[in-house]
Design a protein around this motif. Structure first.
Motif: not given
Length: 265
Positions: A118, A146, A149, A151-152, A155-157, A178-180, A184
């Motif tokens: 992080q 959003e 971050t 992760e965003h 990974l998640h964007c 996954p969330c992190s 992953f």
């Protein structure tokens, strides 16, 4: 004969002299102070003398520092970590196996480690460190929905997720991200199957790095790179790494691009 050592003090140096006889080393230290001590300093000389009396100086020899955790004496970070873990009964983390020694360039390994810890300087991290002003937008540059971050962004964007989805389709995989980043990383390191994992150990870090570079190019250079170009560059870069590692051969470029499973079928 004698040896003189100087130790730092709040008000000035403290001189400590060890008298050494030519024929016999005297056991003990004589401390001569160059100034009167305050009350809170009065216990330091006696504590220092107790500490020094544990060591026997050998005349006509060169002083050296020896790291006792290693039989040969040199200090190493790995030995220090082992001592800390053993002394505190801390569980040894599993993620170093995923990050270090992964046959990717050092800068990409370092970035992978920063993402797990992080510490990648995305907007939310910079705001928490008071580098961005309070009124600065923390929204992601790609989706603008959003906060940015780690992760965003990685990974998640929706923009980043489509890159991962295209890579999954390339390998005919169905995967839930996954969330992190750490979780992953374990997925592509252990969960892709033995044959596929040795390639995904390269694909995963390369994709994280490619997304980060594309983000920085857009922010600092105003350069937008489309996803298809990013995916093509990831495939090419990983193919070159895999070729150097003897995981495939240069003449298999077409197979690599169309159906990489044929490389180990």
């Amino acid at each position: 004969m004698g040896r003189t050592f100087f130790f730092g003090s709040i008000h000035g140096p403290m001189e400590c002299r060890l008298p050494v006889d030519v024929d016999q080393v005297q056991q003990g230290w004589n401390c001569f102070l160059s100034h009167p001590l305050d009350f809170f300093e009065s216990t330091h000389p006696s504590r220092l003398q107790v500490f020094l009396n544990r060591f026997k100086l050998i005349d006509h020899s060169i002083d050296e520092v020896i790291w006792k955790a290693d039989q040969l004496g040199p200090f190493s970070v790995s030995d220090a970590v082992k001592l800390i873990v053993q002394a505190g009964n801390f569980p040894s983390p599993a993620w170093p196996k995923v990050v270090w020694g992964n046959n990717v360039p050092s800068k990409i390994m370092l970035f992978h480690w920063l993402a797990i810890k992080q510490s990648v300087p995305v907007r939310v991290i910079l705001f928490k460190r008071h580098i961005l002003p309070p009124n600065h937008s923390l929204l992601c540059n790609w989706c603008m929905n959003e906060d940015e971050t780690i992760e965003h962004l990685l990974l998640h964007c929706p923009w980043s997720f489509k890159i991962w989805a295209e890579l999954f389709r390339w390998w005919n995989l169905r995967w839930i991200i996954p969330c992190s980043v750490e979780a992953f990383s374990f997925d592509w390191f252990y969960g892709m199957g033995l044959n596929a994992s040795k390639y995904w150990k390269l694909i995963g870090p390369a994709t994280l790095w490619a997304i980060w570079i594309a983000r920085n190019d857009f922010i600092f250079k105003g350069k937008f790179t489309c996803r298809s170009v990013i995916v093509r560059n990831i495939k090419l870069k990983v193919f070159l790494w895999a070729t150097n590692l003897k995981l495939c051969h240069g003449f298999q470029a077409y197979v690599w691009d169309q159906n990489p499973f044929l490389l180990f079928s």
